[in-house]
Design a protein around this motif. Structure first.
Motif, PDB file in Angstrom:
ATOM      1  N   THR A  64       8.760  66.256 -45.848  1.00  0.00           N
ATOM      2  CA  THR A  64       7.884  66.017 -46.990  1.00  0.00           C
ATOM      3  C   THR A  64       7.791  64.526 -47.305  1.00  0.00           C
ATOM      4  O   THR A  64       6.698  63.992 -47.538  1.00  0.00           O
ATOM      5  CB  THR A  64       8.417  66.773 -48.226  1.00  0.00           C
ATOM      6  OG1 THR A  64       8.458  68.166 -47.938  1.00  0.00           O
ATOM      7  CG2 THR A  64       7.519  66.529 -49.423  1.00  0.00           C
ATOM      8  N   ARG A  65       8.941  63.838 -47.299  1.00  0.00           N
ATOM      9  CA  ARG A  65       8.946  62.400 -47.574  1.00  0.00           C
ATOM     10  C   ARG A  65       8.166  61.639 -46.501  1.00  0.00           C
ATOM     11  O   ARG A  65       7.448  60.690 -46.797  1.00  0.00           O
ATOM     12  CB  ARG A  65      10.384  61.884 -47.651  1.00  0.00           C
ATOM     13  CG  ARG A  65      10.474  60.404 -48.055  1.00  0.00           C
ATOM     14  CD  ARG A  65      11.911  59.916 -48.145  1.00  0.00           C
ATOM     15  NE  ARG A  65      12.637  60.544 -49.234  1.00  0.00           N
ATOM     16  CZ  ARG A  65      13.564  61.493 -49.063  1.00  0.00           C
ATOM     17  NH1 ARG A  65      13.869  61.904 -47.847  1.00  0.00           N
ATOM     18  NH2 ARG A  65      14.183  62.018 -50.096  1.00  0.00           N
ATOM     19  N   TRP A  66       8.271  62.094 -45.248  1.00  0.00           N
ATOM     20  CA  TRP A  66       7.562  61.425 -44.151  1.00  0.00           C
ATOM     21  C   TRP A  66       6.047  61.640 -44.261  1.00  0.00           C
ATOM     22  O   TRP A  66       5.261  60.738 -43.990  1.00  0.00           O
ATOM     23  CB  TRP A  66       8.064  61.978 -42.811  1.00  0.00           C
ATOM     24  CG  TRP A  66       7.411  61.348 -41.632  1.00  0.00           C
ATOM     25  CD1 TRP A  66       7.594  60.090 -41.148  1.00  0.00           C
ATOM     26  CD2 TRP A  66       6.426  61.957 -40.778  1.00  0.00           C
ATOM     27  NE1 TRP A  66       6.789  59.873 -40.048  1.00  0.00           N
ATOM     28  CE2 TRP A  66       6.067  60.995 -39.799  1.00  0.00           C
ATOM     29  CE3 TRP A  66       5.819  63.227 -40.734  1.00  0.00           C
ATOM     30  CZ2 TRP A  66       5.133  61.271 -38.794  1.00  0.00           C
ATOM     31  CZ3 TRP A  66       4.893  63.492 -39.739  1.00  0.00           C
ATOM     32  CH2 TRP A  66       4.552  62.521 -38.793  1.00  0.00           C
ATOM     33  N   VAL A  67       5.641  62.819 -44.708  1.00  0.00           N
ATOM     34  CA  VAL A  67       4.213  63.150 -44.755  1.00  0.00           C
ATOM     35  C   VAL A  67       3.521  62.513 -45.957  1.00  0.00           C
ATOM     36  O   VAL A  67       2.470  61.885 -45.814  1.00  0.00           O
ATOM     37  CB  VAL A  67       4.012  64.685 -44.772  1.00  0.00           C
ATOM     38  CG1 VAL A  67       2.538  65.030 -44.995  1.00  0.00           C
ATOM     39  CG2 VAL A  67       4.481  65.297 -43.463  1.00  0.00           C
ATOM     40  N   VAL A  68       4.095  62.685 -47.144  1.00  0.00           N
ATOM     41  CA  VAL A  68       3.419  62.231 -48.364  1.00  0.00           C
ATOM     42  C   VAL A  68       4.098  61.023 -49.010  1.00  0.00           C
ATOM     43  O   VAL A  68       3.606  60.503 -50.013  1.00  0.00           O
ATOM     44  CB  VAL A  68       3.307  63.374 -49.400  1.00  0.00           C
ATOM     45  CG1 VAL A  68       2.502  64.517 -48.851  1.00  0.00           C
ATOM     46  CG2 VAL A  68       4.681  63.857 -49.838  1.00  0.00           C
ATOM     47  N   TRP A  90       3.265  67.070 -57.498  1.00  0.00           N
ATOM     48  CA  TRP A  90       2.671  68.241 -56.868  1.00  0.00           C
ATOM     49  C   TRP A  90       2.268  67.998 -55.422  1.00  0.00           C
ATOM     50  O   TRP A  90       2.274  68.931 -54.603  1.00  0.00           O
ATOM     51  CB  TRP A  90       1.455  68.713 -57.676  1.00  0.00           C
ATOM     52  CG  TRP A  90       0.252  67.811 -57.596  1.00  0.00           C
ATOM     53  CD1 TRP A  90      -0.076  66.810 -58.454  1.00  0.00           C
ATOM     54  CD2 TRP A  90      -0.759  67.835 -56.599  1.00  0.00           C
ATOM     55  NE1 TRP A  90      -1.236  66.205 -58.048  1.00  0.00           N
ATOM     56  CE2 TRP A  90      -1.692  66.816 -56.923  1.00  0.00           C
ATOM     57  CE3 TRP A  90      -1.002  68.618 -55.473  1.00  0.00           C
ATOM     58  CZ2 TRP A  90      -2.828  66.562 -56.146  1.00  0.00           C
ATOM     59  CZ3 TRP A  90      -2.128  68.366 -54.698  1.00  0.00           C
ATOM     60  CH2 TRP A  90      -3.023  67.350 -55.047  1.00  0.00           C
ATOM     61  N   GLU A  91       1.961  66.743 -55.070  1.00  0.00           N
ATOM     62  CA  GLU A  91       1.578  66.468 -53.685  1.00  0.00           C
ATOM     63  C   GLU A  91       2.710  66.811 -52.721  1.00  0.00           C
ATOM     64  O   GLU A  91       2.467  67.303 -51.610  1.00  0.00           O
ATOM     65  CB  GLU A  91       1.195  65.000 -53.538  1.00  0.00           C
ATOM     66  CG  GLU A  91      -0.073  64.595 -54.282  1.00  0.00           C
ATOM     67  CD  GLU A  91       0.229  64.098 -55.679  1.00  0.00           C
ATOM     68  OE1 GLU A  91       1.331  64.402 -56.187  1.00  0.00           O
ATOM     69  OE2 GLU A  91      -0.636  63.425 -56.271  1.00  0.00           O
ATOM     70  N   ALA A  92       3.944  66.541 -53.135  1.00  0.00           N
ATOM     71  CA  ALA A  92       5.088  66.829 -52.271  1.00  0.00           C
ATOM     72  C   ALA A  92       5.283  68.326 -52.075  1.00  0.00           C
ATOM     73  O   ALA A  92       5.784  68.760 -51.029  1.00  0.00           O
ATOM     74  CB  ALA A  92       6.351  66.203 -52.863  1.00  0.00           C
ATOM     75  N   ALA A  93       4.894  69.116 -53.068  1.00  0.00           N
ATOM     76  CA  ALA A  93       5.089  70.569 -52.948  1.00  0.00           C
ATOM     77  C   ALA A  93       4.140  71.193 -51.941  1.00  0.00           C
ATOM     78  O   ALA A  93       4.398  72.294 -51.444  1.00  0.00           O
ATOM     79  CB  ALA A  93       4.895  71.228 -54.313  1.00  0.00           C
ATOM     80  N   VAL A  94       3.039  70.504 -51.633  1.00  0.00           N
ATOM     81  CA  VAL A  94       2.056  71.075 -50.712  1.00  0.00           C
ATOM     82  C   VAL A  94       2.674  71.318 -49.330  1.00  0.00           C
ATOM     83  O   VAL A  94       2.354  72.312 -48.665  1.00  0.00           O
ATOM     84  CB  VAL A  94       0.826  70.150 -50.602  1.00  0.00           C
ATOM     85  CG1 VAL A  94      -0.100  70.605 -49.480  1.00  0.00           C
ATOM     86  CG2 VAL A  94       0.077  70.116 -51.928  1.00  0.00           C
ATOM     87  N   VAL A  95       3.563  70.430 -48.898  1.00  0.00           N
ATOM     88  CA  VAL A  95       4.144  70.544 -47.549  1.00  0.00           C
ATOM     89  C   VAL A  95       4.965  71.836 -47.407  1.00  0.00           C
ATOM     90  O   VAL A  95       4.679  72.663 -46.534  1.00  0.00           O
ATOM     91  CB  VAL A  95       4.992  69.303 -47.212  1.00  0.00           C
ATOM     92  CG1 VAL A  95       5.689  69.493 -45.866  1.00  0.00           C
ATOM     93  CG2 VAL A  95       4.103  68.067 -47.187  1.00  0.00           C
TER      94      VAL A  95
END
Length: 225
Positions: A87-91, A97-102
């Protein structure tokens, strides 16, 4: 003071509930879109490569099925924590809420893929064989026979998946993802504010009812049997 007056005069509800509701809709909406884009072809692959499918391939089916089953077997809370580095690598963050999408997407894709596979299995074999006898290509059989015939079931399955995502989104509040789950935990649970907890539960229930009603309506519209 009536319950309505309590709700409308409560500082947290007036100031934070609308924003939390929007965050929940954002994380669920984005995750649902990605789940549809990734889960539908994955479900078609699971059906097509299975024994009796349109392109049987045991090794591919075994590998894809195993990955799907492993992800589905993990409790969502553990899955969220395990995916924090991804999640940290993607967003770029593990909060908001953006982190929860992963994790929401990773958890929902195999779930929806299995529902798609089940829906496609219900299509009569005779319709597939008739299209193949008439010279239809693999892609044509998939699009014009399998997906077309299974469309009402696919819509119903997607509705079930979105409702599951709403439940997952509430759990995402545990790791600081925002939304109604975070609000319920921060104020309803940790500060013993039963009014905030009840308000979050009611909003989530309304969202579930609305999603189910919309999904049922769309399923009826696309059902031409």
């Amino acid at each position: 003071m009536s319950w309505w007056e309590v709700l409308t005069t409560h500082r947290v509800i007036r100031q934070m509930l609308p924003e939390a509701t929007v965050e929940t809709l954002q994380m669920v909406g984005v995750a649902a879109g990605l789940t549809l884009l990734l889960g539908l072809p994955l479900g078609v692959m699971l059906y097509a490569t299975a024994s009796g499918g349109t392109s049987p391939n045991r090794p591919v089916n075994a590998v894809v099925g195993l990955v799907a089953n492993v992800v589905r077997s993990m409790p969502f809370l553990i899955l969220m924590i395990a995916l924090l580095p991804l999640t940290r690598w993607v967003v770029g963050t593990t909060l908001q809420w953006e982190a929860a999408v992963v994790p929401l997407t990773v958890g929902a894709v195999p779930f929806y893929a299995r529902l798609v596979e089940t829906a496609l299995r219900d299509i009569p074999v005779g319709k597939v064989e008739a299209a193949q006898v008439m010279g239809a290509s693999q892609a044509s059989v998939t699009v014009h026979v399998l997906l077309r015939e299974a469309l009402p079931a696919l819509v119903s399955s997607f509705t079930v998946t979105v409702i599951a995502l709403l439940g997952y989104s509430a759990m995402a509040g545990v790791i600081g993802a925002g939304g109604l789950g975070a609000l319920a935990i921060s104020y309803g649970y940790q500060r013993f504010d039963n009014v905030v907890m009840a308000a979050c539960v009611v909003v989530l229930a309304v969202l579930v009812v609305a999603v189910q009603a919309l999904g049922d309506a769309v399923a009826r519209v696309v059902d031409h049997r």
